[in-house]
Design a protein around this motif. Structure first.
Motif, mmCIF file in Angstrom:
data_model
loop_
_atom_site.group_PDB
_atom_site.id
_atom_site.type_symbol
_atom_site.label_atom_id
_atom_site.label_comp_id
_atom_site.label_asym_id
_atom_site.label_seq_id
_atom_site.Cartn_x
_atom_site.Cartn_y
_atom_site.Cartn_z
ATOM 1 N N ALA A 64 -8.089 -6.398 7.625
ATOM 2 C CA ALA A 64 -6.755 -6.058 8.141
ATOM 3 C C ALA A 64 -6.954 -4.914 9.128
ATOM 4 C CB ALA A 64 -5.813 -5.673 7.009
ATOM 5 N N SER A 65 -7.316 -5.275 10.354
ATOM 6 C CA SER A 65 -7.719 -4.265 11.335
ATOM 7 C C SER A 65 -6.531 -3.572 11.983
ATOM 8 C CB SER A 65 -8.591 -4.903 12.413
ATOM 9 O OG SER A 65 -7.833 -5.833 13.160
ATOM 10 N N ASP A 66 -5.371 -4.254 12.002
ATOM 11 C CA ASP A 66 -4.183 -3.703 12.654
ATOM 12 C C ASP A 66 -3.031 -3.755 11.662
ATOM 13 O OD1 ASP A 66 -6.040 -4.649 14.730
ATOM 14 O OD2 ASP A 66 -4.507 -3.876 16.104
ATOM 15 N N CYS A 67 -2.709 -2.607 11.086
ATOM 16 C CA CYS A 67 -1.799 -2.605 9.953
ATOM 17 C C CYS A 67 -1.091 -1.257 9.890
ATOM 18 C CB CYS A 67 -2.628 -2.826 8.685
ATOM 19 S SG CYS A 67 -1.690 -2.752 7.164
ATOM 20 N N SER A 68 0.229 -1.269 9.781
ATOM 21 C CA SER A 68 0.943 0.002 9.704
ATOM 22 C C SER A 68 1.441 0.305 8.295
ATOM 23 C CB SER A 68 2.110 0.028 10.691
ATOM 24 O OG SER A 68 2.902 -1.129 10.579
ATOM 25 N N ARG A 69 1.366 -0.675 7.404
ATOM 26 C CA ARG A 69 1.823 -0.444 6.032
ATOM 27 C C ARG A 69 1.143 -1.449 5.108
ATOM 28 N NH1 ARG A 69 6.386 -2.322 3.350
ATOM 29 N NH2 ARG A 69 7.091 -3.332 5.267
ATOM 30 N N VAL A 70 0.645 -0.958 3.981
ATOM 31 C CA VAL A 70 0.013 -1.865 3.012
ATOM 32 C C VAL A 70 1.111 -2.412 2.107
ATOM 33 C CG1 VAL A 70 -1.697 -2.101 1.175
ATOM 34 C CG2 VAL A 70 -2.170 -0.634 3.153
ATOM 35 N N THR A 71 1.521 -3.626 2.389
ATOM 36 C CA THR A 71 2.582 -4.275 1.614
ATOM 37 C C THR A 71 2.008 -4.739 0.273
ATOM 38 O OG1 THR A 71 1.977 -6.391 2.585
ATOM 39 C CG2 THR A 71 3.702 -5.113 3.721
ATOM 40 N N PRO A 72 2.856 -5.010 -0.721
ATOM 41 C CA PRO A 72 2.330 -5.525 -1.999
ATOM 42 C C PRO A 72 1.471 -6.786 -1.840
ATOM 43 C CG PRO A 72 4.583 -4.750 -2.284
ATOM 44 C CD PRO A 72 4.305 -4.675 -0.803
ATOM 45 N N PRO A 73 1.857 -7.768 -0.989
ATOM 46 C CA PRO A 73 0.952 -8.929 -0.847
ATOM 47 C C PRO A 73 -0.407 -8.551 -0.234
ATOM 48 C CG PRO A 73 3.148 -9.460 -0.046
ATOM 49 C CD PRO A 73 3.145 -7.986 -0.298
ATOM 50 N N LEU A 74 -0.415 -7.565 0.668
ATOM 51 C CA LEU A 74 -1.712 -7.149 1.222
ATOM 52 C C LEU A 74 -2.534 -6.426 0.156
ATOM 53 C CD1 LEU A 74 -3.803 -6.777 3.441
ATOM 54 C CD2 LEU A 74 -2.506 -4.788 4.266
ATOM 55 N N ALA A 75 -1.878 -5.572 -0.639
ATOM 56 C CA ALA A 75 -2.595 -4.900 -1.733
ATOM 57 C C ALA A 75 -3.193 -5.930 -2.681
ATOM 58 C CB ALA A 75 -1.650 -3.959 -2.479
ATOM 59 N N ALA A 76 -2.440 -7.003 -2.920
ATOM 60 C CA ALA A 76 -2.942 -8.060 -3.813
ATOM 61 C C ALA A 76 -4.141 -8.766 -3.189
ATOM 62 C CB ALA A 76 -1.827 -9.060 -4.121
ATOM 63 N N MET A 77 -4.087 -8.987 -1.877
ATOM 64 C CA MET A 77 -5.216 -9.648 -1.200
ATOM 65 C C MET A 77 -6.456 -8.760 -1.231
ATOM 66 S SD MET A 77 -5.417 -11.061 2.732
ATOM 67 C CE MET A 77 -4.873 -12.764 2.671
ATOM 68 N N LEU A 78 -6.251 -7.458 -1.084
ATOM 69 C CA LEU A 78 -7.387 -6.527 -1.077
ATOM 70 C C LEU A 78 -8.014 -6.360 -2.458
ATOM 71 C CD1 LEU A 78 -5.854 -3.694 1.170
ATOM 72 C CD2 LEU A 78 -7.887 -5.045 1.746
ATOM 73 N N ARG A 79 -7.211 -6.592 -3.499
ATOM 74 C CA ARG A 79 -7.651 -6.274 -4.859
ATOM 75 C C ARG A 79 -8.957 -6.990 -5.208
ATOM 76 N NH1 ARG A 79 -2.745 -6.998 -7.756
ATOM 77 N NH2 ARG A 79 -2.157 -5.120 -6.605
ATOM 78 N N GLY A 80 -9.962 -6.210 -5.552
ATOM 79 C CA GLY A 80 -11.224 -6.777 -6.029
ATOM 80 C C GLY A 80 -12.049 -7.473 -4.953
ATOM 81 N N ALA A 81 -11.715 -7.255 -3.669
ATOM 82 C CA ALA A 81 -12.498 -7.905 -2.605
ATOM 83 C C ALA A 81 -13.948 -7.408 -2.662
ATOM 84 C CB ALA A 81 -11.888 -7.601 -1.240
ATOM 85 N N ASP A 82 -14.862 -8.278 -2.258
ATOM 86 C CA ASP A 82 -16.270 -7.858 -2.212
ATOM 87 C C ASP A 82 -16.533 -6.965 -1.018
ATOM 88 O OD1 ASP A 82 -17.829 -9.514 -4.387
ATOM 89 O OD2 ASP A 82 -16.206 -10.730 -3.589
ATOM 90 N N LEU A 83 -15.781 -7.209 0.054
ATOM 91 C CA LEU A 83 -15.919 -6.414 1.274
ATOM 92 C C LEU A 83 -14.556 -6.398 1.956
ATOM 93 C CD1 LEU A 83 -17.673 -4.962 3.384
ATOM 94 C CD2 LEU A 83 -18.316 -7.209 4.280
#
Ligand SMILES: [Zn+2]
Ligand SMILES: [Zn+2]
Ligand SMILES: [Zn+2]
Length: 266
Positions: free
Chosen positions: A182-201
């Motif tokens: 997520a290279s261009d992002c002004s706010r970490v929304t709940p769906p983005l937080a969920a996508m990031l959760r536990g990512a390997d990278l």
């Protein structure tokens, strides 16, 4: 079957102006540390001879030459800002090398923007059509929220706020492991937080310390990455306010600033 491995190559870690900025004499723009030279954003993800290009910046040709990029089997553009899309024409060299059209993925709004900017590619004049040699051959795929198979990867995009407009986060899954960008992002929304959760990278927008209407600050990005429990986190889309070495010292493991030419296994 043993799990396949992929390599993620950072083609560009910088913000939209690139670093150094034209005409700037600040300590970052005049730094002798090569990691402070930040081209516009792009990631090259390869697995077993298949290469997915995420964003094609205006620096794409120079990046491909510098880092030995020799294939692009598919391209994905996150949003239709100049720093992520204006290298699209240089994909035509890969048409020639590979002797095939290249599928181009973008969410619907971004694809509309690409069609507008690159009208000569998607709606060529008769004369241009006759001399197709000079046109990239791209097969557009407008995508929504559903995951799409791209080569060995399963790719999912998510609309995220980017100042007054939107960009998208990209999840690339391979054999149970996940890269999130997520290279261009002004706010970490709940769906983005969920996508990031536990990512390997995970790569997240960390422009600078001063607030910006369209980007996250370093602290906000670091907090979101730490909260996600990702295995490795990288800041990207970095401006000219912070030296790489200072940022590296400041960020706790497993976080670090990305830099041009960084290669990470997935
Ligand atoms: Zn950007
Ligand atoms: Zn500067
Ligand atoms: Zn942008």
């Amino acid at each position: 079957m043993p799990a396949r491995t992929a390599e993620v190559l950072v083609l560009g870690s910088g913000t939209s102006t690139g670093v150094p900025l034209i005409g700037c004499t600040c300590p970052v723009c005049t730094s002798s540390d090569p990691r402070d030279v930040r081209a516009r954003c792009g990631l090259h993800v390869s697995c077993e001879g298949f290469a997915l290009q995420i964003d094609v910046s205006p620096d794409f040709r120079a990046q491909a030459l510098r880092f030995g990029v020799s294939r692009v089997d598919a391209a994905l553009v996150t949003h239709c800002h100049a720093d992520h899309a204006l290298g699209l024409d240089d994909l035509r060299r890969f048409n020639t090398l590979q002797g095939a059209p290249i599928p181009l993925y973008a969410r619907r709004t971004a694809m509309r923007g690409l069609r507008r900017i690159f009208g000569y590619v998607f709606e060529p004049s008769d004369a241009a059509r006759r001399s197709r040699l000079y046109l990239p051959r791209l097969v557009p795929h407008a995508i929504g929220d559903a995951p799409v198979p791209i080569g060995p990867f399963l790719v999912r995009t998510l609309r995220i706020p980017h100042g007054p407009s939107f960009s998208c986060a990209v999840e690339v899954a391979l054999d149970g492991r996940r890269l999130v960008v997520a290279s261009d992002c002004s706010r970490v929304t709940p769906p983005l937080a969920a996508m990031l959760r536990g990512a390997d990278l995970a790569f997240l927008d960390g422009l600078r310390d001063r607030p910006h209407s369209a980007h996250l600050t370093v602290d906000a990005a670091a907090a979101a990455l730490l909260a996600s429990g990702c295995r490795r986190g990288r800041l990207i889309h970095i401006g000219h306010d912070i030296l790489h070495a200072d940022l590296l010292r400041r960020l706790p493991a497993p976080l670090a600033p990305s830099f041009d030419g960084e290669r990470l296994p997935l």
